[in-house]
Design a protein around this motif. Structure first.
Motif, PDB file in Angstrom:
ATOM      1  N   PRO A 274       0.778  -1.234   0.000  1.00  0.00           N
ATOM      2  CA  PRO A 274       0.000   0.000   0.000  1.00  0.00           C
ATOM      3  C   PRO A 274       0.815   1.292   0.000  1.00  0.00           C
ATOM      4  N   SER A 275       2.024   1.259   0.581  1.00  0.00           N
ATOM      5  CA  SER A 275       2.800   2.498   0.673  1.00  0.00           C
ATOM      6  C   SER A 275       4.241   2.189   1.080  1.00  0.00           C
ATOM      7  N   ASP A 276       5.038   3.237   1.143  1.00  0.00           N
ATOM      8  CA  ASP A 276       6.419   3.098   1.621  1.00  0.00           C
ATOM      9  C   ASP A 276       6.491   2.867   3.122  1.00  0.00           C
ATOM     10  N   ASP A 277       5.330   2.817   3.772  1.00  0.00           N
ATOM     11  CA  ASP A 277       5.285   2.480   5.199  1.00  0.00           C
ATOM     12  C   ASP A 277       5.321   0.968   5.400  1.00  0.00           C
ATOM     13  N   CYS A 278       5.526   0.225   4.318  1.00  0.00           N
ATOM     14  CA  CYS A 278       5.729  -1.227   4.352  1.00  0.00           C
ATOM     15  C   CYS A 278       7.184  -1.456   3.961  1.00  0.00           C
ATOM     16  N   TYR A 279       7.940  -2.076   4.855  1.00  0.00           N
ATOM     17  CA  TYR A 279       9.366  -2.231   4.576  1.00  0.00           C
ATOM     18  C   TYR A 279       9.965  -3.344   5.419  1.00  0.00           C
ATOM     19  N   MET A 280      11.195  -3.670   5.081  1.00  0.00           N
ATOM     20  CA  MET A 280      11.971  -4.696   5.760  1.00  0.00           C
ATOM     21  C   MET A 280      13.293  -4.062   6.208  1.00  0.00           C
ATOM     22  N   ILE A 281      13.788  -4.495   7.334  1.00  0.00           N
ATOM     23  CA  ILE A 281      15.137  -4.130   7.748  1.00  0.00           C
ATOM     24  C   ILE A 281      15.998  -5.359   7.465  1.00  0.00           C
ATOM     25  N   TRP A 282      16.927  -5.195   6.544  1.00  0.00           N
ATOM     26  CA  TRP A 282      17.782  -6.296   6.104  1.00  0.00           C
ATOM     27  C   TRP A 282      19.233  -5.891   6.288  1.00  0.00           C
ATOM     28  N   ARG A 283      19.914  -6.596   7.172  1.00  0.00           N
ATOM     29  CA  ARG A 283      21.326  -6.325   7.437  1.00  0.00           C
ATOM     30  C   ARG A 283      21.556  -4.843   7.740  1.00  0.00           C
ATOM     31  N   GLY A 284      20.631  -4.284   8.561  1.00  0.00           N
ATOM     32  CA  GLY A 284      20.765  -2.915   9.027  1.00  0.00           C
ATOM     33  C   GLY A 284      20.256  -1.839   8.089  1.00  0.00           C
ATOM     34  N   ARG A 285      19.725  -2.225   6.909  1.00  0.00           N
ATOM     35  CA  ARG A 285      19.245  -1.240   5.942  1.00  0.00           C
ATOM     36  C   ARG A 285      17.752  -1.411   5.691  1.00  0.00           C
ATOM     37  N   LYS A 286      17.096  -0.305   5.481  1.00  0.00           N
ATOM     38  CA  LYS A 286      15.669  -0.323   5.154  1.00  0.00           C
ATOM     39  C   LYS A 286      15.493  -0.696   3.683  1.00  0.00           C
ATOM     40  N   VAL A 287      14.672  -1.709   3.434  1.00  0.00           N
ATOM     41  CA  VAL A 287      14.393  -2.175   2.078  1.00  0.00           C
ATOM     42  C   VAL A 287      12.902  -1.974   1.807  1.00  0.00           C
ATOM     43  N   LEU A 288      12.593  -1.261   0.740  1.00  0.00           N
ATOM     44  CA  LEU A 288      11.202  -1.062   0.335  1.00  0.00           C
ATOM     45  C   LEU A 288      10.823  -2.098  -0.710  1.00  0.00           C
ATOM     46  N   TRP A 289       9.542  -2.439  -0.745  1.00  0.00           N
ATOM     47  CA  TRP A 289       9.030  -3.369  -1.737  1.00  0.00           C
ATOM     48  C   TRP A 289       8.242  -2.601  -2.789  1.00  0.00           C
ATOM     49  N   LYS A 290       8.190  -3.150  -3.984  1.00  0.00           N
ATOM     50  CA  LYS A 290       7.367  -2.615  -5.066  1.00  0.00           C
ATOM     51  C   LYS A 290       6.579  -3.781  -5.650  1.00  0.00           C
ATOM     52  N   GLU A 291       5.295  -3.574  -5.833  1.00  0.00           N
ATOM     53  CA  GLU A 291       4.432  -4.648  -6.339  1.00  0.00           C
ATOM     54  C   GLU A 291       4.999  -5.247  -7.621  1.00  0.00           C
ATOM     55  N   GLY A 292       5.080  -6.575  -7.635  1.00  0.00           N
ATOM     56  CA  GLY A 292       5.532  -7.303  -8.806  1.00  0.00           C
ATOM     57  C   GLY A 292       7.033  -7.395  -8.977  1.00  0.00           C
ATOM     58  N   VAL A 293       7.791  -6.740  -8.111  1.00  0.00           N
ATOM     59  CA  VAL A 293       9.257  -6.759  -8.215  1.00  0.00           C
ATOM     60  C   VAL A 293       9.808  -7.735  -7.167  1.00  0.00           C
ATOM     61  N   PRO A 294      10.276  -8.898  -7.608  1.00  0.00           N
ATOM     62  CA  PRO A 294      10.764  -9.899  -6.653  1.00  0.00           C
ATOM     63  C   PRO A 294      12.115  -9.503  -6.057  1.00  0.00           C
ATOM     64  N   GLN A 295      12.323  -9.943  -4.833  1.00  0.00           N
ATOM     65  CA  GLN A 295      13.607  -9.796  -4.168  1.00  0.00           C
ATOM     66  C   GLN A 295      13.918 -11.126  -3.498  1.00  0.00           C
ATOM     67  N   MET A 296      15.197 -11.460  -3.406  1.00  0.00           N
ATOM     68  CA  MET A 296      15.601 -12.735  -2.807  1.00  0.00           C
ATOM     69  C   MET A 296      16.473 -12.461  -1.582  1.00  0.00           C
ATOM     70  N   PHE A 297      16.185 -13.215  -0.508  1.00  0.00           N
ATOM     71  CA  PHE A 297      16.892 -13.029   0.752  1.00  0.00           C
ATOM     72  C   PHE A 297      17.245 -14.378   1.367  1.00  0.00           C
ATOM     73  N   ASP A 298      18.396 -14.438   1.990  1.00  0.00           N
ATOM     74  CA  ASP A 298      18.814 -15.619   2.760  1.00  0.00           C
ATOM     75  C   ASP A 298      18.242 -15.478   4.172  1.00  0.00           C
ATOM     76  N   VAL A 299      16.945 -15.731   4.304  1.00  0.00           N
ATOM     77  CA  VAL A 299      16.220 -15.444   5.544  1.00  0.00           C
ATOM     78  C   VAL A 299      16.616 -16.337   6.709  1.00  0.00           C
ATOM     79  N   MET A 300      17.231 -17.481   6.429  1.00  0.00           N
ATOM     80  CA  MET A 300      17.639 -18.342   7.538  1.00  0.00           C
ATOM     81  C   MET A 300      19.057 -18.027   8.002  1.00  0.00           C
ATOM     82  N   ASP A 301      19.769 -17.191   7.257  1.00  0.00           N
ATOM     83  CA  ASP A 301      21.162 -16.882   7.579  1.00  0.00           C
ATOM     84  C   ASP A 301      21.359 -15.521   8.235  1.00  0.00           C
TER      85      ASP A 301
END
Length: 154
Positions: free
Chosen positions: A105-132
């Motif tokens: 819905p907005s830039d108020d949806c985000y992830m903190i990954w390795r200390g950095r804020k990551v924003l998502w965009k609809e339809g744009v995939p991102q890959m993360f080593d979530v268990m590591d």
């Protein structure tokens, strides 16, 4: 996994209504319930694609790949906060997660990954080593955010 397969999965999932249920999450993992619909699961007895939900043959073929361990649609309600965590080694093998945002819905949806804020965009995939790596996720928007998650062999 091919880029064309990920694009097809996004287009299919973005147009599909899924039967959601509350996820059995660990206490303290999230401040709110998370809802999901599993599309493919892998466990010690095998698993497979949930054909009662996945009615598209090409989607079934993509998900039936041995590289795909889990596929799920997950819904995070407004105000959901996932605190710092690593995902557990549930498959007995290393995996990474492809996150395909279906509704952000907005830039108020985000992830903190390795200390950095990551924003998502609809339809744009991102890959993360979530268990590591420790990561966290937030939906501070007034609406639900929705993802298609694919756990794939590392």
């Amino acid at each position: 996994m091919k880029t064309s397969d990920i694009k097809y999965l996004y287009e299919w999932a973005a147009q599909t209504d899924f039967p959601l249920r509350r996820a059995p999450t660990a206490v303290g993992y999230s401040n709110k319930d998370i809802y999901f619909c599993w599309l493919k699961a892998t466990n010690k007895n095998g698993g497979g694609v949930r054909e009662s939900v996945v009615d598209d043959q090409r989607v079934r073929d993509i998900l039936n790949s041995k590289e795909v361990l889990l596929a799920t649609v997950s819904v995070f309600e407004s105000g959901t906060e996932l605190g710092p965590h690593k995902d557990p080694p549930v498959y007995g093998m290393k995996y990474r997660r492809i996150q395909i945002p279906l509704h952000i819905p907005s830039d108020d949806c985000y992830m903190i990954w390795r200390g950095r804020k990551v924003l998502w965009k609809e339809g744009v995939p991102q890959m993360f080593d979530v268990m590591d790596y420790v990561h966290e996720g937030y939906n501070h928007s007034p609406d639900d955010m929705i993802f298609l998650f694919l756990d794939i062999l590392k």
